[in-house]
Design a protein around this motif. Structure first.
Motif, PDB file in Angstrom:
ATOM      1  N   PRO A 294     -32.146 113.341  54.169  1.00  0.00           N
ATOM      2  CA  PRO A 294     -32.111 112.420  55.311  1.00  0.00           C
ATOM      3  C   PRO A 294     -30.919 112.672  56.230  1.00  0.00           C
ATOM      4  CG  PRO A 294     -32.662 111.232  53.318  1.00  0.00           C
ATOM      5  CD  PRO A 294     -32.261 112.623  52.894  1.00  0.00           C
ATOM      6  N   GLY A 295     -31.141 112.430  57.518  1.00  0.00           N
ATOM      7  CA  GLY A 295     -30.110 112.659  58.516  1.00  0.00           C
ATOM      8  C   GLY A 295     -30.557 112.106  59.852  1.00  0.00           C
ATOM      9  N   PRO A 296     -30.104 112.717  60.945  1.00  0.00           N
ATOM     10  CA  PRO A 296     -30.383 112.162  62.278  1.00  0.00           C
ATOM     11  C   PRO A 296     -31.776 112.444  62.810  1.00  0.00           C
ATOM     12  CG  PRO A 296     -29.046 114.149  62.450  1.00  0.00           C
ATOM     13  CD  PRO A 296     -29.152 113.838  60.983  1.00  0.00           C
ATOM     14  N   ARG A 297     -32.538 113.313  62.153  1.00  0.00           N
ATOM     15  CA  ARG A 297     -33.865 113.652  62.679  1.00  0.00           C
ATOM     16  C   ARG A 297     -34.750 112.412  62.749  1.00  0.00           C
ATOM     17  NH1 ARG A 297     -37.981 118.453  60.545  1.00  0.00           N
ATOM     18  NH2 ARG A 297     -39.717 117.967  61.953  1.00  0.00           N
ATOM     19  N   ALA A 298     -35.376 112.211  63.903  1.00  0.00           N
ATOM     20  CA  ALA A 298     -36.267 111.064  64.101  1.00  0.00           C
ATOM     21  C   ALA A 298     -37.722 111.496  63.940  1.00  0.00           C
ATOM     22  CB  ALA A 298     -36.054 110.468  65.488  1.00  0.00           C
ATOM     23  N   LEU A 299     -38.531 110.589  63.434  1.00  0.00           N
ATOM     24  CA  LEU A 299     -39.960 110.832  63.340  1.00  0.00           C
ATOM     25  C   LEU A 299     -40.573 110.866  64.735  1.00  0.00           C
ATOM     26  CD1 LEU A 299     -40.913 108.407  60.417  1.00  0.00           C
ATOM     27  CD2 LEU A 299     -40.120 110.781  60.290  1.00  0.00           C
ATOM     28  N   SER A 300     -41.556 111.745  64.900  1.00  0.00           N
ATOM     29  CA  SER A 300     -42.262 111.867  66.177  1.00  0.00           C
ATOM     30  C   SER A 300     -43.738 111.566  65.988  1.00  0.00           C
ATOM     31  CB  SER A 300     -42.106 113.290  66.739  1.00  0.00           C
ATOM     32  OG  SER A 300     -40.748 113.576  67.012  1.00  0.00           O
TER      33      SER A 300
ATOM     34  N   HIS B  74     -31.833 102.954  49.806  1.00  0.00           N
ATOM     35  CA  HIS B  74     -30.574 102.781  49.072  1.00  0.00           C
ATOM     36  C   HIS B  74     -30.248 101.297  48.892  1.00  0.00           C
ATOM     37  CE1 HIS B  74     -26.500 103.913  47.764  1.00  0.00           C
ATOM     38  NE2 HIS B  74     -26.113 102.831  48.428  1.00  0.00           N
ATOM     39  N   ASP B  75     -30.276 100.544  49.986  1.00  0.00           N
ATOM     40  CA  ASP B  75     -29.892  99.136  49.925  1.00  0.00           C
ATOM     41  C   ASP B  75     -30.869  98.326  49.078  1.00  0.00           C
ATOM     42  OD1 ASP B  75     -27.789  99.828  51.553  1.00  0.00           O
ATOM     43  OD2 ASP B  75     -28.594  98.878  53.361  1.00  0.00           O
ATOM     44  N   PHE B  76     -32.161  98.585  49.227  1.00  0.00           N
ATOM     45  CA  PHE B  76     -33.174  97.852  48.469  1.00  0.00           C
ATOM     46  C   PHE B  76     -33.019  98.124  46.973  1.00  0.00           C
ATOM     47  CE2 PHE B  76     -37.495  97.295  46.745  1.00  0.00           C
ATOM     48  CZ  PHE B  76     -37.809  96.034  47.221  1.00  0.00           C
ATOM     49  N   THR B  77     -32.768  99.377  46.622  1.00  0.00           N
ATOM     50  CA  THR B  77     -32.598  99.749  45.213  1.00  0.00           C
ATOM     51  C   THR B  77     -31.409  99.020  44.601  1.00  0.00           C
ATOM     52  OG1 THR B  77     -33.550 101.932  45.686  1.00  0.00           O
ATOM     53  CG2 THR B  77     -32.313 101.696  43.637  1.00  0.00           C
ATOM     54  N   LEU B  78     -30.289  99.045  45.290  1.00  0.00           N
ATOM     55  CA  LEU B  78     -29.091  98.389  44.759  1.00  0.00           C
ATOM     56  C   LEU B  78     -29.284  96.879  44.651  1.00  0.00           C
ATOM     57  CD1 LEU B  78     -26.125 100.273  46.486  1.00  0.00           C
ATOM     58  CD2 LEU B  78     -27.255 100.770  44.317  1.00  0.00           C
ATOM     59  N   ARG B  79     -29.944  96.280  45.632  1.00  0.00           N
ATOM     60  CA  ARG B  79     -30.167  94.831  45.600  1.00  0.00           C
ATOM     61  C   ARG B  79     -30.979  94.408  44.383  1.00  0.00           C
ATOM     62  NH1 ARG B  79     -31.359  95.193  51.127  1.00  0.00           N
ATOM     63  NH2 ARG B  79     -33.580  94.802  50.743  1.00  0.00           N
ATOM     64  N   HIS B  80     -31.762  95.320  43.859  1.00  0.00           N
ATOM     65  CA  HIS B  80     -32.602  95.008  42.700  1.00  0.00           C
ATOM     66  C   HIS B  80     -31.991  95.513  41.392  1.00  0.00           C
ATOM     67  CE1 HIS B  80     -35.420  94.120  45.923  1.00  0.00           C
ATOM     68  NE2 HIS B  80     -36.099  93.422  45.034  1.00  0.00           N
ATOM     69  N   GLY B  81     -30.692  95.775  41.417  1.00  0.00           N
ATOM     70  CA  GLY B  81     -29.986  96.116  40.189  1.00  0.00           C
ATOM     71  C   GLY B  81     -30.270  97.498  39.660  1.00  0.00           C
ATOM     72  N   ALA B  82     -30.742  98.381  40.517  1.00  0.00           N
ATOM     73  CA  ALA B  82     -31.102  99.731  40.100  1.00  0.00           C
ATOM     74  C   ALA B  82     -30.217 100.762  40.795  1.00  0.00           C
ATOM     75  CB  ALA B  82     -32.576 100.005  40.391  1.00  0.00           C
TER      76      ALA B  82
ATOM     77  N   PHE C 184     -27.166 116.527  45.275  1.00  0.00           N
ATOM     78  CA  PHE C 184     -27.987 116.030  46.385  1.00  0.00           C
ATOM     79  C   PHE C 184     -27.259 114.857  47.028  1.00  0.00           C
ATOM     80  CE2 PHE C 184     -31.505 113.747  48.414  1.00  0.00           C
ATOM     81  CZ  PHE C 184     -32.157 114.798  49.051  1.00  0.00           C
ATOM     82  N   PRO C 185     -27.128 114.847  48.370  1.00  0.00           N
ATOM     83  CA  PRO C 185     -26.209 113.894  49.003  1.00  0.00           C
ATOM     84  C   PRO C 185     -26.800 112.540  49.380  1.00  0.00           C
ATOM     85  CG  PRO C 185     -26.971 115.471  50.633  1.00  0.00           C
ATOM     86  CD  PRO C 185     -27.585 115.888  49.321  1.00  0.00           C
ATOM     87  N   LYS C 186     -28.085 112.322  49.176  1.00  0.00           N
ATOM     88  CA  LYS C 186     -28.721 111.097  49.662  1.00  0.00           C
ATOM     89  C   LYS C 186     -29.510 110.408  48.540  1.00  0.00           C
ATOM     90  CE  LYS C 186     -27.274 111.519  53.935  1.00  0.00           C
ATOM     91  NZ  LYS C 186     -26.469 110.499  54.652  1.00  0.00           N
ATOM     92  N   SER C 187     -30.051 109.232  48.870  1.00  0.00           N
ATOM     93  CA  SER C 187     -30.698 108.388  47.868  1.00  0.00           C
ATOM     94  C   SER C 187     -32.216 108.562  47.791  1.00  0.00           C
ATOM     95  CB  SER C 187     -30.372 106.916  48.152  1.00  0.00           C
ATOM     96  OG  SER C 187     -28.994 106.682  47.978  1.00  0.00           O
TER      97      SER C 187
ATOM     98  N   PRO D  80     -31.805 110.174  43.006  1.00  0.00           N
ATOM     99  CA  PRO D  80     -31.423 111.427  43.685  1.00  0.00           C
ATOM    100  C   PRO D  80     -29.953 111.501  44.101  1.00  0.00           C
ATOM    101  CG  PRO D  80     -33.467 110.555  44.584  1.00  0.00           C
ATOM    102  CD  PRO D  80     -32.890 109.482  43.712  1.00  0.00           C
ATOM    103  N   LEU D  81     -29.313 110.365  44.327  1.00  0.00           N
ATOM    104  CA  LEU D  81     -27.961 110.362  44.885  1.00  0.00           C
ATOM    105  C   LEU D  81     -26.988 111.063  43.936  1.00  0.00           C
ATOM    106  CD1 LEU D  81     -26.141 109.450  47.215  1.00  0.00           C
ATOM    107  CD2 LEU D  81     -25.786 107.295  45.971  1.00  0.00           C
ATOM    108  N   ASN D  82     -26.419 112.159  44.413  1.00  0.00           N
ATOM    109  CA  ASN D  82     -25.458 112.977  43.667  1.00  0.00           C
ATOM    110  C   ASN D  82     -26.085 113.739  42.500  1.00  0.00           C
ATOM    111  OD1 ASN D  82     -23.288 112.134  45.332  1.00  0.00           O
ATOM    112  ND2 ASN D  82     -23.109 110.257  44.124  1.00  0.00           N
ATOM    113  N   TYR D  83     -27.407 113.737  42.393  1.00  0.00           N
ATOM    114  CA  TYR D  83     -28.063 114.523  41.352  1.00  0.00           C
ATOM    115  C   TYR D  83     -27.940 116.007  41.687  1.00  0.00           C
ATOM    116  CZ  TYR D  83     -31.703 116.398  38.285  1.00  0.00           C
ATOM    117  OH  TYR D  83     -32.399 117.125  37.347  1.00  0.00           O
ATOM    118  N   ARG D  84     -27.180 116.723  40.876  1.00  0.00           N
ATOM    119  CA  ARG D  84     -26.912 118.149  41.115  1.00  0.00           C
ATOM    120  C   ARG D  84     -26.393 118.394  42.527  1.00  0.00           C
ATOM    121  NH1 ARG D  84     -32.075 121.117  38.040  1.00  0.00           N
ATOM    122  NH2 ARG D  84     -31.600 120.292  35.963  1.00  0.00           N
TER     123      ARG D  84
END
Length: 257
Positions: A87-93, A52-60, A70-73, A64-68
């Motif tokens: 995306p949420g609290p689940r951590a990679l194992s 999310h942050d990288f996309t916004l920093r590059h003017g984009a 969908f709550p995340k980027s 996915p965010l709010n598409y139909r």
């Protein structure tokens, strides 16, 4: 052009192709940003924040965010999750596989790509499904040229996947992209040679085969988005945005396969 209009396909102009290519470059830079952070303990929410942050920093804008609703980027799908993992609290194992699916809107143009990453020290089954799904994308791309059909793409992917003892998800398909998130035509990852829409120069679409280690059936979870394998088997996916050229294919989101 008449053929394209008949099938509601938006043939892209050279200027539009260049704009989609710029969006595609940002998508690849985003995936490259995420890659070194794919390790045990990192949460899917942290991956979302990076994207999310990288996309916004590059003017984009993260498509996915709010598409139909969908709550995340970004979609982050682990192990048995086929696609649309929220995306949420689940951590990679250690030993997980995780697909990160990025779509960016830059100056009004869309590009879409994903990779499945290995986390830590994966087992034989994890390596197999990632390798098979990567090669499925390569097999599909290899037949893209003017005069080929959507069915040719699907047949190439299905033949390879099933030849490796894996299965192809039917419910989710590739799609036209560039001026909108999802355009005509749909690109199933299974099919019969010579069937379906014929490819013509200027078409831009994704190929994004979702390949299961077990059976092809899926279940949608109660969140209305997350698709998982019905039998709990691993699923992997690779995706690129492709342009049909006069002589073949060019990836607008290129990365090595």
């Amino acid at each position: 052009m008449q053929y394209a209009r008949k099938h509601r396909i938006q043939i892209k102009t050279p200027d539009q192709i260049e704009a989609i290519r710029r969006a595609g470059q940002l998508v690849i830079e985003t995936l490259d940003l995420v890659a070194p952070h794919i390790r045990p303990g990192v949460t899917t929410e942290e991956i979302n924040t990076m994207v999310h942050d990288f996309t916004l920093r590059h003017g984009a804008i993260p498509a996915p965010l709010n598409y139909r609703g969908f709550p995340k980027s970004v979609c982050v799908s682990i192990n048995e999750v086929i696609c649309h993992g929220i995306p949420g609290p689940r951590a990679l194992s250690d030993g997980d596989i995780v697909n990160v699916d990025v779509t960016s809107i830059l100056e009004g143009y869309y590009a879409d790509a994903s990779k499945t990453f290995l986390v830590g020290s994966p087992g034989e089954k994890a390596r197999k499904i990632v390798d098979v799904s990567r090669q499925c994308l390569a097999e599909g791309m290899a037949v893209v040229k003017p005069g080929s059909t959507v069915g040719d793409i699907g047949f190439a992917i299905q033949s390879y996947a099933e030849g490796q003892g894996c299965s192809v998800v039917r419910e989710f398909v590739g799609h036209g992209v560039g001026l909108d998130f999802h355009e005509a035509p749909q690109i199933p990852h299974y099919g019969r040679p010579g069937s379906g829409v014929r490819l013509v120069p200027g078409m831009v679409f994704t190929i994004e085969p979702m390949i299961n280690l077990g059976r092809k059936e899926l279940v949608i979870l109660d969140d209305g988005w997350t698709a998982v394998t019905r039998d709990g088997s691993l699923s992997a996916q690779f995706e690129q945005t492709l342009l049909v050229t006069e002589s073949g294919v060019e990836s607008l989101t290129p990365y090595p396969l």
